[in-house]
Write an enzyme that holds these catalytic residues in place. Sequence first.
Site, short mmCIF file in Angstrom:
data_model
loop_
_atom_site.label_atom_id
_atom_site.label_comp_id
_atom_site.label_asym_id
_atom_site.label_seq_id
_atom_site.Cartn_x
_atom_site.Cartn_y
_atom_site.Cartn_z
CE1 TYR A 193 4.34 9.54 10.31
CE2 TYR A 193 6.02 10.05 11.85
CZ TYR A 193 5.48 9.50 10.56
OH TYR A 193 6.47 8.58 10.15
CB SER A 243 8.12 6.45 11.91
OG SER A 243 8.95 7.49 12.16
CB SER A 296 5.54 8.46 -4.51
OG SER A 296 4.97 8.69 -3.50
N GLY A 297 7.98 7.22 -3.16
CA GLY A 297 8.80 7.05 -2.02
C GLY A 297 9.22 5.68 -1.72
CB ILE A 298 9.44 4.21 1.73
CG1 ILE A 298 10.47 5.06 2.43
CG2 ILE A 298 9.43 2.62 2.61
CD1 ILE A 298 10.39 5.49 3.92
CB THR A 316 -0.87 0.03 1.15
OG1 THR A 316 -0.34 0.00 2.34
CG2 THR A 316 -1.66 -1.22 1.50
N GLY A 317 0.30 2.34 -0.42
CA GLY A 317 1.05 3.57 -0.55
C GLY A 317 2.29 3.38 -1.37
CB SER A 318 3.63 0.86 -3.58
OG SER A 318 2.56 0.32 -4.04
#
Length: 267
Positions: free
Chosen positions: A156, A143, A17-19, A13-15
Amino acid sequence: MDLQLKGKRALVTGSSSGIGAAIAKTLAKEGATVAIQGRNHQKVNQVVQDIVEQGGYALAATGDLTQNEDAQKVIDTVLETLGGIDILVNNAGAYPLQSWTNATVEDWIENFETNVFSMVRVLNLLLPHMKTLEWGRIIQISSNAGVQAFPGAPHYSATKAANINMSVSLAKELSGTGVTANTVSPGPIVTEGWIDFAQDIAQEQGWGTDLEVVKRKFLEMMGGLPSGRLGEPEDVANLVAFVASPLAGYINGANLRVDGGQTPTVN
């Protein structure tokens, strides 16, 4: 080292861009078929194209995981196309910079919706299926803020602590099923989002616009890192690929940091 991922089916998921994109591309290089999820059709399709051009297998699964209907659509697309999911990397999230003095209750709710409840939606939809396979890997991307809260991002930090806690609970819930649950917690990673964030600081501090100078100044401002450098998305992706593999079967309920030694703790 052969990570034995050939033929495995992964949803990251959230793939777009970025990490997340780095994780998806690394899993694909190791032989997994990867579903790319994001909210932006163009960005999702670009990552799919990048993987295919490098000889890998990928498909697009566009949708907003903060919405029940979209989350259902994403999972339905992936299961109907791939026939199942062996590896779930719960990476989608947001990093708002708001302090206690300017983050409203609504801001807190929105960030929990994005960083926690979106993961819960995906897990609720996929867990029954993954249990039937009697093998699987669930990896939550948290994180180092989850164990060392950031003063400028209290909501966050709280969501990232929740992500870590979720993985521990999942590992116990899935005991004996063959499905493991772990957390990977990055420190400062040079993504597109980090660069935007760092350039804002650079402008305030008068560091100029040269990225290498900005990275060096940022490290100095942090007091340095034992690694001597900031992280790259591939640093996270390489660990995720190992934890997602059959070789990592005895790693379960763990929080694995990729932060260059930033978090000063023995656990």
